[in-house]
Design a protein around this motif. Structure first.
Motif, mmCIF file in Angstrom:
data_model
loop_
_atom_site.group_PDB
_atom_site.id
_atom_site.type_symbol
_atom_site.label_atom_id
_atom_site.label_comp_id
_atom_site.label_asym_id
_atom_site.label_seq_id
_atom_site.Cartn_x
_atom_site.Cartn_y
_atom_site.Cartn_z
ATOM 1 N N TYR A 94 0.838 -1.198 0.000
ATOM 2 C CA TYR A 94 0.000 0.000 0.000
ATOM 3 C C TYR A 94 0.876 1.251 0.000
ATOM 4 C CZ TYR A 94 -3.722 -3.250 1.250
ATOM 5 O OH TYR A 94 -4.630 -4.282 1.245
ATOM 6 N N THR A 95 2.172 1.045 -0.154
ATOM 7 C CA THR A 95 3.136 2.141 -0.149
ATOM 8 C C THR A 95 3.962 2.075 -1.431
ATOM 9 O OG1 THR A 95 4.920 0.847 0.847
ATOM 10 C CG2 THR A 95 3.346 1.893 2.350
ATOM 11 N N GLU A 96 4.729 3.110 -1.651
ATOM 12 C CA GLU A 96 5.698 3.039 -2.734
ATOM 13 C C GLU A 96 6.755 1.982 -2.390
ATOM 14 O OE1 GLU A 96 7.295 6.941 -3.224
ATOM 15 O OE2 GLU A 96 5.493 7.724 -4.187
ATOM 16 N N VAL A 97 7.438 1.469 -3.385
ATOM 17 C CA VAL A 97 8.525 0.517 -3.136
ATOM 18 C C VAL A 97 9.589 1.220 -2.298
ATOM 19 C CG1 VAL A 97 10.378 -0.831 -4.187
ATOM 20 C CG2 VAL A 97 8.099 -0.797 -5.236
ATOM 21 N N ILE A 98 9.987 0.582 -1.215
ATOM 22 C CA ILE A 98 10.929 1.206 -0.283
ATOM 23 C C ILE A 98 12.355 0.847 -0.674
ATOM 24 C CG2 ILE A 98 11.633 1.367 2.134
ATOM 25 C CD1 ILE A 98 8.713 0.611 2.841
ATOM 26 N N GLU A 99 13.163 1.855 -0.844
ATOM 27 C CA GLU A 99 14.550 1.659 -1.240
ATOM 28 C C GLU A 99 15.409 1.340 -0.010
ATOM 29 O OE1 GLU A 99 15.735 1.632 -4.310
ATOM 30 O OE2 GLU A 99 13.754 2.065 -5.167
ATOM 31 N N ASP B 291 18.259 1.510 2.706
ATOM 32 C CA ASP B 291 19.044 2.632 3.247
ATOM 33 C C ASP B 291 18.396 3.987 3.000
ATOM 34 O OD1 ASP B 291 21.054 0.762 3.969
ATOM 35 O OD2 ASP B 291 21.847 0.842 1.923
ATOM 36 N N SER B 292 17.094 3.999 2.666
ATOM 37 C CA SER B 292 16.394 5.269 2.461
ATOM 38 C C SER B 292 15.855 5.784 3.791
ATOM 39 C CB SER B 292 15.235 5.087 1.483
ATOM 40 O OG SER B 292 14.444 6.248 1.437
ATOM 41 N N ASN B 293 16.026 7.068 4.038
ATOM 42 C CA ASN B 293 15.510 7.683 5.269
ATOM 43 C C ASN B 293 14.198 8.417 5.027
ATOM 44 O OD1 ASN B 293 17.697 6.845 6.889
ATOM 45 N ND2 ASN B 293 18.969 8.504 6.066
ATOM 46 N N SER B 294 13.656 8.319 3.816
ATOM 47 C CA SER B 294 12.424 9.021 3.479
ATOM 48 C C SER B 294 11.234 8.437 4.234
ATOM 49 C CB SER B 294 12.151 8.915 1.977
ATOM 50 O OG SER B 294 13.234 9.443 1.240
ATOM 51 N N LYS B 295 10.223 9.272 4.483
ATOM 52 C CA LYS B 295 9.022 8.812 5.150
ATOM 53 C C LYS B 295 8.241 7.878 4.230
ATOM 54 C CE LYS B 295 8.259 12.688 8.295
ATOM 55 N NZ LYS B 295 7.302 13.745 8.713
ATOM 56 N N ILE B 296 7.393 7.046 4.858
ATOM 57 C CA ILE B 296 6.539 6.140 4.097
ATOM 58 C C ILE B 296 5.565 6.964 3.251
ATOM 59 C CG2 ILE B 296 4.724 4.391 4.280
ATOM 60 C CD1 ILE B 296 7.439 3.332 5.012
ATOM 61 N N LYS B 297 5.442 6.621 1.974
ATOM 62 C CA LYS B 297 4.490 7.286 1.091
ATOM 63 C C LYS B 297 3.484 6.251 0.587
ATOM 64 C CE LYS B 297 7.673 10.878 -0.546
ATOM 65 N NZ LYS B 297 8.348 11.469 -1.737
ATOM 66 N N LYS C 62 14.651 -5.004 -0.954
ATOM 67 C CA LYS C 62 13.473 -4.221 -1.336
ATOM 68 C C LYS C 62 12.189 -4.993 -1.028
ATOM 69 C CE LYS C 62 15.276 -1.254 -5.034
ATOM 70 N NZ LYS C 62 15.149 -0.897 -6.474
ATOM 71 N N ILE C 63 12.192 -6.288 -1.335
ATOM 72 C CA ILE C 63 11.016 -7.115 -1.046
ATOM 73 C C ILE C 63 10.761 -7.149 0.455
ATOM 74 C CG2 ILE C 63 10.117 -9.485 -1.062
ATOM 75 C CD1 ILE C 63 11.471 -9.874 -3.769
ATOM 76 N N GLY C 64 11.835 -7.340 1.239
ATOM 77 C CA GLY C 64 11.686 -7.395 2.692
ATOM 78 C C GLY C 64 11.140 -6.104 3.265
ATOM 79 N N LEU C 65 11.665 -4.968 2.817
ATOM 80 C CA LEU C 65 11.230 -3.671 3.331
ATOM 81 C C LEU C 65 9.811 -3.326 2.884
ATOM 82 C CD1 LEU C 65 14.542 -1.678 2.690
ATOM 83 C CD2 LEU C 65 13.538 -2.167 4.933
ATOM 84 N N THR C 66 9.448 -3.704 1.674
ATOM 85 C CA THR C 66 8.154 -3.314 1.105
ATOM 86 C C THR C 66 7.052 -4.328 1.407
ATOM 87 O OG1 THR C 66 9.390 -2.284 -0.716
ATOM 88 C CG2 THR C 66 7.011 -2.502 -0.987
#
Length: 544
Positions: free
Chosen positions: A425-430, A432-438, A465-469
């Motif tokens: 339900y979020t963008e794919v999370i990169e 080492d990214s510190n950006s907020k969840i979108k 990426k799969i693990g984070l997302t």
């Protein structure tokens, strides 16, 4: 009739032992978890010609060692699966009934904290018992080190060599001012050394002992000179090792094996008075076959006789964290002594100081679907770890103590690994990214991301990426269900930001967790009581 080892359990406050019959795990099964080169090589030799335990026991004449070996009927007797490192066993029942019942009856308490304390003790008992059975299996298949005589010396020669080694060992411990002691040792050494040279029977040994004689003479003449005496004692310690090597390579292996079983005895807190504790005693056990046979037999019998009290984590404290710490230390000590592979405890990832999450969905009909966070797939070679983890999770959540085969829907339980139908339900999370969840306006499937290469399997970071997302437990389970009405959820942590939109889709539900997240759990004193949580229905969608 089936050949098996009898293991005797004694419950607390009971004089009546209960017998269980255990077939040692197959040598090729043990090879998957053991890292000790000594043990692996021996298991390899046994596995190459292993047919069944009955055949092995007969060919090795194990009955003569009196190792609680018995023939039992296949049906009507509790016998484990020799191919499976941790199937359900009688110990689960005995430990659970005794400990949980004691908590309720003695403390007159049914609090989650009190029951969880007892659950931890029970869990510790189970795991330590599983390790005991691994130790028993290893000892059975390494018995060649015990009953074979690796030294082709007469009894008289063995006596002379044992006396010489004992005297060299004493001299290696002398201090600079032990004048009388050094004189006495050298005089006795000369007597034994002269007997040896009169009938020399090993050229390598003759050379080594000649050096020992020279060093001892120098010790006598240089007594009082600290620097020289220190050099001489170090040299004698080297000579002790050379005596062992000169007696034969297999004798050196036997010494390593004795150290191995001594460490196991220490790890399980088993007191065996005959267990060799110093260099001289170990050397004698290497040289004299009967000595090691007796040590082995006594230790084996002690290992297969269990008093419930001995298996518990007993800190004398009612502090859950303190008990968990001691339990972890005890298990680490046992694993180290058995020389098991480092990854032999998946439980740590989802308990204690680790942040791994687990979630269970309970359907109105009682069926249970559950998942672990992350991308780990269930490797059948890690069956024992998986079994222990399942017992830990279902013990702490429901007080269940009988979960067995986690690869089927046994007991109405289904494990839900990540799959292509899992949603985000979020963008794919990169990584080492510190950006907020979108959040995104439309949910996406993992399978579609792999097709379009939003997540590219050709790149090294694709699993991260799969693990984070997609790694959250709740969304994995939801990919296996079509009807979400009336579901009750139990989780280690409350839903995270990535899962909240998925939880909204459930409609009416009840959600229980130990804490909002890992940090809240740590800061709150690591509570082990499930609290009810509600997810608020508001979040921002990122529209590009």
């Amino acid at each position: 009739m089936k050949k098996s080892i009898r293991i005797t359990h004694r419950l607390r406050n009971s004089d009546y032992p209960i017998a269980e019959y255990f077939v040692p795990y197959k040598p090729d099964v043990l090879q998957k978890i053991v890292k000790s080169k000594l043990v692996r090589e021996e298991l390899d030799i046994v596995a190459s010609k292993y047919g069944s335990f009955e055949e092995y026991a007969k060919s090795k004449s194990l009955e003569a060692l009196d190792l609680n070996l018995e023939s039992v009927e296949d049906e009507g007797t509790w016998i484990n699966d020799e191919y499976n490192l941790s199937e359900n066993n009688m110990w689960d029942y005995l430990a659970d009934v005794t400990l949980i019942n004691d908590t309720v009856m003695q403390d007159n308490s049914d609090s989650v904290e009190a029951l969880n304390m007892e659950a931890l003790q029970t869990f510790a008992s189970r795991i330590k018992y599983d390790y005991r059975r691994i130790a028993i299996s290893i000892m059975i298949y390494t018995e060649r080190y015990v009953h074979e005589d690796y030294v082709d010396f007469s009894e008289n020669k063995k006596t002379i060599l044992t006396d010489i080694y004992r005297l060299i060992d004493r001299a290696s411990k002398c201090k600079v001012h032990d004048i009388g002691e050094i004189d006495d040792i050298h005089e006795k050494f000369l007597t034994s050394y002269n007997k040896f040279t009169a009938t020399s029977w090993n050229e390598n040994l003759e050379f080594v002992l000649e050096r020992a004689d020279s060093i001892m003479k120098s010790m006598v003449s240089d007594i009082g000179q600290e620097e020289k005496i220190g050099y001489y004692t170090k040299t004698l310690n080297i000579i002790k090792k050379e005596i062992l090597k000169s007696s034969g390579e297999k004798v050196t292996l036997k010494k390593r094996y004795i150290r191995f079983i001594s460490n196991i005895a220490h790890a399980f807190n088993i007191e065996t008075h005959d267990m060799p504790k110093d260099d001289s005693a170990i050397f004698e056990a290497c040289i004299w076959k009967d000595k090691l046979t007796e040590i082995y037999r006594h230790f084996f019998i002690s290992l297969s006789q269990i008093n419930t009290n001995d298996e518990l984590v007993s800190t004398g404290s009612n502090n859950f964290e303190s008990m968990t710490k001691q339990f972890t230390e005890e298990i680490a000590k046992i694993k180290s002594a058995l020389k098991l592979k480092k990854d032999f405890n998946l439980v740590n990832k989802y308990s204690g100081k680790k942040q791994g999450c687990y979630t269970i969905f309970v359907l109105p009909n009682g069926e249970k679907y559950w998942a672990l966070s992350g991308t780990d797939s269930w490797d059948r070679n890690k069956r024992l770890q998986m079994e222990m983890l399942v017992k830990y999770i279902f013990d702490n959540t429901f007080g269940w103590h009988h979960v067995t085969n986690i690869y089927t829907k046994n007991h109405g339980i289904r494990y839900c690994p990540i799959r292509k139908k899992t949603m985000r339900y979020t963008e794919v999370i990169e990584p080492d990214s510190n950006s907020k969840i979108k959040y995104v306006s439309k949910k996406e499937k993992l399978g579609d991301d792999l097709k379009t290469r939003r997540i590219d399997k050709r790149k090294d970071d694709y699993l991260r990426k799969i693990g984070l997302t997609y790694g959250c437990c709740e969304r994995k389970i939801m990919s296996y269900l079509s009807d979400f009405n009336g579901i009750t959820i139990y989780s280690r942590w409350a839903p995270c930001e990535k899962c909240m939109p998925a939880i909204f889709e459930l409609g009416k539900y009840t959600y229980y967790a130990y804490a909002k997240n890992y940090m809240e759990w740590i800061n709150g004193g690591k509570p082990m009581k499930l609290e009810k949580y509600t997810v608020e229905k508001s979040y921002l969608v990122s529209i590009e």
